[in-house]
Enzyme design. Structure first.
Site, mmCIF file in Angstrom:
data_model
loop_
_atom_site.group_PDB
_atom_site.id
_atom_site.type_symbol
_atom_site.label_atom_id
_atom_site.label_comp_id
_atom_site.label_asym_id
_atom_site.label_seq_id
_atom_site.Cartn_x
_atom_site.Cartn_y
_atom_site.Cartn_z
ATOM 1 N N HIS A 65 0.836 -1.209 0.000
ATOM 2 C CA HIS A 65 0.000 0.000 0.000
ATOM 3 C C HIS A 65 0.866 1.252 0.000
ATOM 4 C CE1 HIS A 65 -4.179 1.517 1.215
ATOM 5 N NE2 HIS A 65 -3.501 2.525 0.733
ATOM 6 N N HIS A 67 1.547 5.180 -1.888
ATOM 7 C CA HIS A 67 1.021 6.232 -2.763
ATOM 8 C C HIS A 67 2.142 7.102 -3.335
ATOM 9 C CE1 HIS A 67 -3.300 5.881 -1.761
ATOM 10 N NE2 HIS A 67 -2.889 5.538 -0.557
ATOM 11 N N ASP A 157 -8.777 2.706 -3.730
ATOM 12 C CA ASP A 157 -8.279 3.238 -2.459
ATOM 13 C C ASP A 157 -8.275 4.768 -2.389
ATOM 14 O OD1 ASP A 157 -7.024 2.995 0.149
ATOM 15 O OD2 ASP A 157 -5.345 3.981 -0.833
ATOM 16 N N HIS A 236 -5.715 -1.208 5.075
ATOM 17 C CA HIS A 236 -5.498 -0.389 6.284
ATOM 18 C C HIS A 236 -6.550 -0.563 7.383
ATOM 19 C CE1 HIS A 236 -8.347 2.278 4.305
ATOM 20 N NE2 HIS A 236 -7.465 2.763 3.447
ATOM 21 N N ASP A 309 0.614 2.389 3.820
ATOM 22 C CA ASP A 309 -0.294 3.460 3.372
ATOM 23 C C ASP A 309 0.489 4.788 3.316
ATOM 24 O OD1 ASP A 309 -2.446 4.852 2.447
ATOM 25 O OD2 ASP A 309 -3.665 4.640 4.251
ATOM 26 N N HIS A 313 2.197 14.263 1.582
ATOM 27 C CA HIS A 313 1.618 15.575 1.267
ATOM 28 C C HIS A 313 2.653 16.627 1.650
ATOM 29 C CE1 HIS A 313 -2.447 14.069 0.592
ATOM 30 N NE2 HIS A 313 -2.332 13.353 1.687
ATOM 31 N N PHE A 327 -5.954 13.835 4.325
ATOM 32 C CA PHE A 327 -5.617 12.672 5.136
ATOM 33 C C PHE A 327 -4.241 12.143 4.726
ATOM 34 C CE2 PHE A 327 -10.331 12.400 5.034
ATOM 35 C CZ PHE A 327 -10.594 12.289 6.392
ATOM 36 N N GLY A 328 -3.529 11.534 5.668
ATOM 37 C CA GLY A 328 -2.349 10.772 5.272
ATOM 38 C C GLY A 328 -1.109 11.030 6.101
#
Lengths: 440, 332
Positions: A65, A67, A157, A236, A309, A313, A327-328
Site C-alpha cells: 500500500h 502512494h 483506495d 489499512h 499506506d 503531502h 488525510f495521510g
C-alpha cells in the site's frame, strides 16, 4: 536499476532473522540468490563485504500500500522520490495505489504507468488499477482489459466501493481471473468528521467514527468474497472488530486477507492532544483502548500483513485547518522502526529477535505471499532463496524528516523527533541499493 | 502573551471574575447612557463570521463600538476565499492589513484555535462548529451572578449607585462564590451544542454541579467533556432539586443527530407547565436563544418569573465589551 551487482556479496557479522526465528550468522549472495547462510562463512576471493556487526539481517520488506501522486515526474511525490523513500525504509517492492492524477482506470494509463515504473523506480514496483471508472464508484473500469495488460490488483483506495453490486461484480471477475480485489472499507454514512470516537472527538464536539464505520464494509466485502469465490484484501484495517471479522471469514474458507498500518499500531487519538493535522489519517486513529486491542489481535496473528499506506503531502497542504487538511502520513522511511516500537510497547517482555521476527512475518513474508513475489523475496534466509535483504541496526537513531529523508512528504506525527532503529543496508536480488543508511 | 479566548479553558477563575464584574459594572453604569467609552479608540477589530449569525455578530459589533473600537466585517462569500484562498492566507492577510484583534465564527471545530496559532493578535472565538462558544458561557455566568448575588449592588434592576466611584471599585466588588455548589441541569440537544460544552465547563470550573439531561441519542459519551458529573434521560427526577435548568436550542441546522418533532420534544424533554411546578422555589431557567417556543420551553416557562432568558440577551453586549477589554488588557 543502476546499482552495480558484484559477483559475490558477503553480509558478515549479523544476526539472521526470518519469520521462523533468529540465529547469528553470515549470508553469502551469488547471482542474486542466497548461496549460503550460517555461521562463519569464509569470504570468497573478490567478494564484496557488507558489515552487519551488531545488526540484524532480514528478508527485505514488501509494501502492499504505497502512494505516489503522479505518473510523471513532478515536485510532488513521484515514482523516483517515492521509491527512494521506500528503499531507505527497507522495502524491495511496493504496490502503487491507482488514485494518482490521472487515476489508473484505463489500459493506456496502466501501460504508461508500467513504463514509468521501469524507467523511474529505484526498486521493483507495480501499479494497482482502479475498480471503478474515475474512482467514482458508478461503473466498473475495464477490469478484464486491465488484467490482460498485466494488472493483478484492483482498488479504488482513498475511496471505498460504496455500491455493493459493483464490488460483487469485481469479485466475480476475480474468481474467474485470479486477480486480487482490494477495498478501502469505510461506510461513509458512519465515518463522521475525520476522527474516531474518543476523547478528542468528545472535547471538540466532533462526530467520531465508531468501529462499525469500517467493520460493516469489511463484513459486506467478506460476504461477497465468500459467495463469489473472489479474492479479497481489506486495506489499512484500524479496528479490532474488522480483524475479528477477517479471522472469522478466513476460518470458514473465504479467500480474504488484510493489512494493518504502522501508524494505527503506533498511535492513538489521545496522543494528538489537539486537532493536529499531522495525525489526520483515514481511517482515523482509534482511541487508546481500541488501539491496544488492535495490537493484541495483531500479536495473536489476526492480521496478515503490515502495509505503510505511505501518503505523502506537502507540509503546506497539511498545515491547514484540521477539517480542510488532507488525510495521510508519509511513513515508509520509518515504517519498520515505528512498528517495532509499537510491538515493543504491546509485548515488552518479548526479546528483540522475537519482535523482529514478527515484523518480518508481517512486513515481508506475508505480503510477499499475497503479492506472489517468490522470485524476489526470500521466504526464509536459506540457500537458493532470492537475495533481497535488509540489514537493520536497532541501536541507531533516525530523525523523522531529517537530513536523509527522501520522501517529498514530511507529513508525519513524529516530524523532527527521533526514532530508535535504522535501516543500514538494503540489497535487492543481490544488488545493494542502500549502504550505510544512504542510497547507493 | 497574547490574550486569546478560544476556549473557556483559557480563563482562570480570576479572569472570569474580572470579566463578569466588568460586564455588570458596564451594564449598570454605561449601557444606554447615550455615549461611547474611550478605551479602545484607534483599535480595529475584525469580525470574521464564516457562519451565519445575527445576535452574536451584532452584540460583538455593539460591544466594540461602545468602547470606541472600529469594526471591520469580513464576509467570506465576498472575499478572496471565494477565489480559493485558504483560511491561513486569509487570516495572515487580515493581520497584515492592520487589524488589532479578530473575532471569529466558523463551522469547523477547532477553527478559532487554529486562527490563534496563525495570527499574533488576540483571537476571540464566537463559536466554532459544535466545539465551543466561550463568550456565551461568560454571558451565562454574568447573568447567573447578577441574579443570585443580590447584596453586591448590581443585582437585577440595580443601578441606583453613583457612577463616580463605581468603576474603580468594581473589580473587587463581585464574587462568584454564589455559584458554588449550585446544581445546574443542562437539558436538550447536547450532542450538537457548543454552548453546553462552554457553559457546562465554565460553571463546573466555578464550583457548580453540572448534570446533562436529554434524549438518549443526544447525550455525549463523555459527560466530563461538558464539565458534567453525569448524563441521564431522567429529566423529571433531575429537575426537582436543580437550582438552574439550562435549556438548549434544538439545532436543526447542524449536521448529525436525529430529528425530533417539536411537540414530542416538549412532552419528553421540554419545560412544560407541569415540569415547571416540579422545580423548587427560587430555581431559575436559562436558554441561550433563540428559543423554539413550544419545543424546549412552553410559553408558561418562557414567561415565568424563573426565566433569565431576557437578562441573558441584555448581558450579551456588556459581557462582550468586558471580553474585548480583557483581550486588550485594558482596565475600566
Amino acid at each position: 536499476m543502476s546499482a552495480s551487482r558484484p559477483r559475490e556479496l558477503l553480509i558478515r557479522g549479523g544476526t539472521l532473522v526470518d519469520a521462523r526465528g533468529a540465529a547469528v550468522g553470515d549470508v553469502l549472495i551469488r547471482e542474486g540468490r542466497i548461496a549460503a547462510a550460517g555461521r562463519a562463512i569464509a569470504k570468497p576471493p573478490g567478494a564484496s563485504v557488507l558489515d552487519a556487526t551488531g545488526a540484524y539481517v532480514m528478508p527485505a520488506l514488501v509494501d502492499l500500500h504505497f502512494h505516489v501522486r503522479t505518473i510523471a515526474s513532478a515536485d510532488v511525490e513521484d515514482l523516483s522520490s517515492g521509491t527512494q523513500a521506500a528503499a531507505l525504509g527497507g522495502f524491495c517492492w511496493v504496490l502503487l495505489m491507482p488514485n494518482t492524477s490521472p487515476p489508473v482506470d484505463r489500459v493506456e494509463t496502466f501501460k504508461e504507468f508500467k513504463r514509468a515504473v521501469e524507467l523511474s523506480c529505484l526498486i521493483p514496483a507495480e501499479p494497482a488499477a482502479c475498480i471503478s471508472r474515475g474512482r467514482e464508484g458508478a461503473s466498473l473500469a475495464p477490469l478484464i482489459d486491465l488484467y490482460e495488460a498485466g494488472a493483478r490488483f484492483f482498488t479504488d483506495d482513498g475511496d471505498p466501493v460504496q455500491d455493493a453490486s459493483l464490488m460483487r461484480a469485481a469479485l466475480e471477475l476475480s474468481a474467474a481471473l485470479g486477480f486480487c480485489v482490494m477495498d478501502h472499507p469505510e461506510e461513509r454514512s458512519l465515518s463522521g468528521d475525520g476522527v474516531a470516537e474518543g476523547p478528542i472527538a468528545e472535547a471538540y464536539g466532533l462526530q467520531g467514527a465508531p468501529p462499525s464505520a469500517e467493520a460493516v464494509m469489511v463484513a459486506r466485502d467478506c460476504l461477497l468474497a465468500a459467495e463469489t469465490g473472489g479474492r479479497y484484501h481489506a486495506q489499512h484495517l484500524s479496528r479490532p472488530a474488522s480483524l475479528e471479522l477477517i479471522s472469522f471469514f478466513r476460518s470458514v474458507g473465504a479467500r480474504v486477507t488484510c493489512e494493518v498500518t504502522p501508524h494505527h499500531l503506533a498511535f492513538c487519538q489521545e496522543e494528538m492532544g489537539r486537532l493536529d493535522p499531522l495525525y489526520k489519517v483515514n481511517p482515523p486513529l482509534a482511541a487508546r483502548e481500541e488501539r491496544d486491542r488492535l495490537r493484541a489481535l495483531v500479536l495473536e496473528g489476526c492480521a496478515d500483513a503490515l502495509a505503510t499506506d505511505h501518503a505523502p503531502h506537502s507540509l503546506e497542504s497539511k498545515n491547514r485547518l484540521f477539517a480542510e487538511a488532507p488525510f495521510g502520513i508519509s511513513g515508509a522511511e520509518v515504517a519498520l522502526s515505528l512498528t517495532l516500537r509499537a510491538i515493543e510497547e504491546a509485548a515488552p517482555e518479548a526479546p528483540l529477535p522475537e519482535r523482529l521476527s514478527l515484523a518480518v512475518k508481517l512486513a515481508s513474508t506475508a505480503p510477499a505471499r499475497i503479492a506472489k513475489l517468490g522470485n524476489l523475496v526470500p521466504g526464509a534466509l536459506e540457500e537458493g532463496q532470492p537475495a533481497s535483504l535488509v540489514v537493520f541496526d536497532p541501536g541507531r537513531e533516525l530523525e523523522v524528516g531529517g537530513a536523509g529523508w527522501r520522501s517529498r512528504g514530511h507529513n508525519h506525527p513524529l516530524l523532527g523527533k527521533k526514532l530508535k532503529g535504522a535501516v543500514e543496508h538494503v540489497v535487492v536480488k543481490g544488488a545493494p541499493v542502500v549502504k550505510g543508511g544512504e542510497l547507493v | 502573551m497574547t490574550r486569546n479566548l478560544v476556549s473557556v479553558a483559557d480563563l482562570s477563575p480570576d479572569d472570569v471574575r474580572w470579566i463578569v464584574n466588568s460586564a455588570l459594572v458596564l451594564k449598570r453604569d454605561w449601557i444606554g447612557r447615550g455615549f461611547k467609552l474611550p478605551p479602545l479608540r484607534g483599535k480595529f477589530v475584525g469580525l470574521a463570521f464564516f457562519e451565519r449569525s445575527t445576535r452574536t455578530q451584532l452584540s460583538f459589533k455593539l460591544a466594540c463600538h461602545n468602547l470606541s473600537a472600529d469594526t471591520v466585517e469580513f464576509n467570506p462569500e465576498h472575499s478572496s476565499m471565494a477565489k480559493g484562498e485558504t483560511l491561513k492566507d486569509t487570516l495572515a492577510t487580515l493581520e497584515a492589513a492592520g487589524l488589532d484583534a479578530l473575532v471569529i465564527r466558523h463551522p469547523a471545530e477547532g477553527a478559532a484555535e487554529y486562527a490563534a496559532g496563525i495570527v499574533s493578535m488576540p483571537v476571540v472565538n464566537a463559536g466554532d462548529g459544535r466545539h465551543e462558544h466561550p463568550t456565551q458561557a461568560l454571558v451565562d455566568v454574568a447573568t447567573l451572578t447578577e441574579a443570585l448575588a443580590g447584596g453586591s449592588g448590581w443585582g437585577r434592576g440595580a443601578g441606583s449607585e453613583g457612577t463616580e466611584e463605581s468603576l474603580g471599585s468594581a473589580s473587587t466588588d463581585a464574587s462568584l462564590e454564589c455559584l458554588e455548589g449550585l446544581k445546574v441541569v443542562i437539558v436538550g440537544d447536547l450532542a450538537r451544542s457548543r454552548v453546553a460544552r462552554s457553559t457546562g465547563r465554565l460553571l463546573a470550573k466555578l464550583g457548580c454541579e453540572v448534570v446533562l439531561c436529554g434524549p438518549p441519542n443526544w447525550l455525549p459519551a463523555d459527560p466530563g467533556s461538558f464539565g458534567a458529573t453525569r448524563a441521564t434521560c431522567e429529566v423529571d427526577a433531575e429537575l426537582k432539586d436543580a437550582d438552574v435548568v439550562y435549556c438548549l436550542r434544538i439545532q436543526h441546522e447542524r449536521r448529525g443527530g436525529i430529528h425530533c418533532g417539536r411537540s414530542d420534544y416538549l412532552s419528553g424533554w421540554g419545560i412544560t407547565p407541569s415540569r415547571l411546578s416540579l422545580m423548587k422555589a427560587g430555581a431559575l431557567i436559562m436558554h441561550p436563544g433563540p428559543v423554539n417556543r413550544g419545543a424546549e420551553l412552553s410559553t408558561a416557562a418562557l414567561e415565568s418569573e424563573r426565566s433569565l432568558i431576557l437578562s441573558q440577551v441584555a448581558n450579551g453586549v456588556p459581557t462582550r465589551m468586558a471580553v474585548m477589554l480583557w483581550c486588550f488588557e485594558v482596565g475600566l
